[in-house]
Write a protein that holds these residues in place. Sequence first.
Motif, PDB file in Angstrom:
ATOM      1  N   ARG A  79      32.467  40.322  45.603  1.00  0.00           N
ATOM      2  CA  ARG A  79      33.910  40.494  45.836  1.00  0.00           C
ATOM      3  C   ARG A  79      34.223  41.970  46.081  1.00  0.00           C
ATOM      4  O   ARG A  79      33.589  42.848  45.479  1.00  0.00           O
ATOM      5  CB  ARG A  79      34.689  40.072  44.572  1.00  0.00           C
ATOM      6  CG  ARG A  79      34.736  38.603  44.354  1.00  0.00           C
ATOM      7  CD  ARG A  79      34.872  38.202  42.889  1.00  0.00           C
ATOM      8  NE  ARG A  79      35.992  38.713  42.119  1.00  0.00           N
ATOM      9  CZ  ARG A  79      37.216  38.188  42.129  1.00  0.00           C
ATOM     10  NH1 ARG A  79      37.497  37.169  42.906  1.00  0.00           N
ATOM     11  NH2 ARG A  79      38.162  38.679  41.355  1.00  0.00           N
ATOM     12  N   ASN A 102      35.630  38.960  32.724  1.00  0.00           N
ATOM     13  CA  ASN A 102      35.791  37.658  33.387  1.00  0.00           C
ATOM     14  C   ASN A 102      35.281  37.683  34.829  1.00  0.00           C
ATOM     15  O   ASN A 102      35.402  36.695  35.536  1.00  0.00           O
ATOM     16  CB  ASN A 102      37.241  37.163  33.295  1.00  0.00           C
ATOM     17  CG  ASN A 102      38.236  38.083  33.989  1.00  0.00           C
ATOM     18  OD1 ASN A 102      37.857  39.136  34.507  1.00  0.00           O
ATOM     19  ND2 ASN A 102      39.496  37.691  34.005  1.00  0.00           N
ATOM     20  N   GLU A 103      34.716  38.814  35.277  1.00  0.00           N
ATOM     21  CA  GLU A 103      34.027  38.818  36.572  1.00  0.00           C
ATOM     22  C   GLU A 103      32.624  38.244  36.368  1.00  0.00           C
ATOM     23  O   GLU A 103      31.981  38.515  35.348  1.00  0.00           O
ATOM     24  CB  GLU A 103      33.908  40.246  37.117  1.00  0.00           C
ATOM     25  CG  GLU A 103      35.229  40.859  37.562  1.00  0.00           C
ATOM     26  CD  GLU A 103      35.783  40.239  38.844  1.00  0.00           C
ATOM     27  OE1 GLU A 103      34.984  39.706  39.641  1.00  0.00           O
ATOM     28  OE2 GLU A 103      37.014  40.280  39.031  1.00  0.00           O
ATOM     29  N   VAL A 350      35.970  31.754  42.003  1.00  0.00           N
ATOM     30  CA  VAL A 350      36.893  32.867  42.259  1.00  0.00           C
ATOM     31  C   VAL A 350      36.979  33.073  43.764  1.00  0.00           C
ATOM     32  O   VAL A 350      36.217  32.459  44.522  1.00  0.00           O
ATOM     33  CB  VAL A 350      36.375  34.176  41.618  1.00  0.00           C
ATOM     34  CG1 VAL A 350      36.359  34.076  40.102  1.00  0.00           C
ATOM     35  CG2 VAL A 350      34.971  34.524  42.134  1.00  0.00           C
TER      36      VAL A 350
HETATM   37  C1  LIG Z   1      40.531  38.328  34.792  1.00  0.00           C
HETATM   38  O1  LIG Z   1      41.615  38.507  33.918  1.00  0.00           O
HETATM   39  C2  LIG Z   1      42.698  39.252  34.477  1.00  0.00           C
HETATM   40  C3  LIG Z   1      43.713  39.509  33.364  1.00  0.00           C
HETATM   41  O2  LIG Z   1      44.101  38.317  32.805  1.00  0.00           O
HETATM   42  C4  LIG Z   1      43.287  38.495  35.654  1.00  0.00           C
HETATM   43  O3  LIG Z   1      44.342  39.231  36.233  1.00  0.00           O
HETATM   44  C5  LIG Z   1      42.175  38.305  36.686  1.00  0.00           C
HETATM   45  O4  LIG Z   1      42.656  37.543  37.762  1.00  0.00           O
HETATM   46  C6  LIG Z   1      40.963  37.607  36.058  1.00  0.00           C
HETATM   47  N1  LIG Z   1      39.875  37.632  37.005  1.00  0.00           N
HETATM   48  C7  LIG Z   1      39.108  36.576  37.239  1.00  0.00           C
HETATM   49  C8  LIG Z   1      37.987  36.756  38.194  1.00  0.00           C
HETATM   50  O5  LIG Z   1      39.303  35.508  36.699  1.00  0.00           O
END
Ligand SMILES: *[C@@H]1O[C@H](CO)[C@@H](O)[C@H](O)[C@H]1NC(C)=O
Length: 494
Positions: A79, A102-103, A350
Motif C-alpha cells: 500500500r 493494524n497494517e 484492505v
Molecule cells: C487502522 O486503525 C486506524 C485508527 O482506527 C484506522 O484509521 C485505519 O483505517 C486502520 N487501518 C487498517 C488497515 O485497518
Amino acid sequence: LLDVLFLNVLCLYLSSAAPPNFIIFFADDLGFADLGCYGHPSSVTPNLDKLARGGLRFTDFYVTVGGCSPSRAALLTGRYETRSGIYPGVLYPGSIGGLPLNETTIAAMLKPLGYATAAIGKWHLGLGAKGTYLPTNHGFDHFLGIPYSHDQGPCANLTCFPPDVKCFGECDLGAVTVPLMKNDKIIQQPANFLELEKAYSDFATNFILTSTQKQQPFFLYYPSHHTHYPQFAGMRAAGRTSRGPFGDALLEFDYTIGDIMATLDKTKVLNNTLVLFSSDNGPELLRRSRGGTAGLLKCGKATTYEGGVREPAIAYWPGRIQPGVTHELASTLDILPTIAKLSGATLPPVALDGLDMTDVLLRHGRSKRESMMFWSLNPSKKHGLFALRLGKYKAYFYTEGTSTVPDPDCVAPLQFHDPPLLIDLESDPSEHYPLSLKERPDLQHVLEEIMKVKASLEASMEFGESQIAKGQDPSLQPCCNPECSPKPSCCQCP
Ligand SMILES: *[C@@H]1O[C@H](CO)[C@@H](O)[C@H](O)[C@H]1NC(C)=O
Ligand SMILES: *[C@@H]1O[C@H](CO)[C@@H](O)[C@H](O)[C@H]1NC(C)=O
Ligand SMILES: *[C@@H]1O[C@H](CO)[C@@H](O)[C@H](O)[C@H]1NC(C)=O
C-alpha cells in the motif's frame, strides 16, 4: 489419462508439501546504476550479477517514494505510504509513531500458513514505547538489526573500516548511539559496524538451516544498511574495490547475498525459493562521490524524478523464472500480492495498491500495472500527486529538488506545472526534454488520459493519520542502560 491423473496428484502433493520460500534483499540509497549488472564500471557485485544473469532483471521497477521509512512501509504492506501514515519524511529514534499495528505486512500475511519469518538489518518502521512497532510485533518471529538508519546517532567516534578508520562525518548528534537489537532487546550499543555484516550472515544462515531442517517454509526480509551513509565494511570487503567506501559497503552486502545463496544451495531449496532484490530509493546525491549514482536517470533520493524512484530490481528462482530482462512496469507495491499468489496466502482485507506480477515473473508476460503514482515525501491532499507514470509517459504536476548537485533541477524549489511537464520515458529516460503540446497536439489525448487516471487514483487515496507528525519523545530513544545519566551519551554498553 492415468498419467495425467498421476501428474496432477504429484503436482498437488509437491505444491502442498513444499510452499515456496521468499527472500527479499533491500539495499539502502542504492541508485539505478550502482550494480555491475546495471552498468557501473567500478562496482564489484559478483553475486548480484549472477542473480541477474540467471534471473529476471527489471528496467522499469519503481519504489513509491524517495525516502527510507515510507518506501519500506509500501514494500511490506503493498500500500502507498500515504495510507499507512508513514509521512512526512522518515521516523526518528525517539518517534512516538510507527507502522500501525493494524497494517498487515508480508510476514504477518504468511504466518497463518506456518511460515518461519525473520527480519535482519535496518527496520526503520518505528520503535515506539516498549518497542511497540518492532518487527516482532509485525509478523516477524525474529529480528536482528538496527531499528532505524545507522546515521541516526552520533557516529564520528565509531569505526567504519578496519583497522580503525573512523566513520565519515558526524551523523546525528544529540541522539543515542545506534543500538543493535535482537528481537526487542538491545544487545550492543553502539553497534559494532565491523562485525555487523558477519552477524547478519550467520543469523540468516542459521535461520535457513533451522527452517529447512524443520521443513518449514520461510520468509527472510533483509533490508541492508548498505549503501547508506556513513558507508562501512568489515574485514572481508574493506579496501577490496577501486570504488572506495561506497564500493566496499556494496561488496560487503553482495558477499552476504552470496553466503545466503550458498546456504540455499546446500540445503537444496534453491529451486523452491523466490529471491527478490531492489533498493529503497535512489542515491543520496549530497554525499557526492561517496554516494550512489542513478546513472542516466535524473536526480536522486527525496525527489520524484526517475533517479529518486526507479530502482534496480532482480527476481531469481531457478527452474521457475527464465533468465532475461523485462521492461514491464512493476513496483515494490506488487511484491505482497505476488507472494500471496505464489504461497496461497489470503490477501489482507484492505485497499491494496499492489498488483500480482506472477505473469511477469514466471512467463515473462505483460504486467497488470499500467500506472504508478508518486506523492512527495511530504504528501498532502492539497497538492495531490506530484507525478504520474502512465505507460511510457510521465507527467509532473509539481517538481521539487533537494540535494546539492550540478543539475539545477535537482536543487530547484517547489514548482507547479500547468499544463504538466510531460516526458516520454522511452525516448528520453533522462528527462531532459519535456514534450511540447504546441508542437505535438496529438499528445493532448495522452494528457487527458493521464488527468483521468490522476483523478481516479487521488479519489481512491485515503490518507492515514500521520505517524510522523505525532512527533518525538527523547525518552523513547533506545538505551541499553535505561536508568543512566546524562543521556544520551551514557547509553553505551560495551
Ligand atoms: C487502522 O486503525 C486506524 C485508527 O482506527 C484506522 O484509521 C485505519 O483505517 C486502520 N487501518 C487498517 C488497515 O485497518
Ligand atoms: C568523540 O571523541 C572526542 C574525543 O574523545 C570527544 O571530544 C567528542 O565529544 C566525541 N564525540 C561524540 C559525539 O561522542
Ligand atoms: C529441486 O532440487 C532438489 C534437490 O536439489 C531436487 O531433488 C528436486 O527434484 C528439484 N525440484 C524441481 C521441481 O526441480
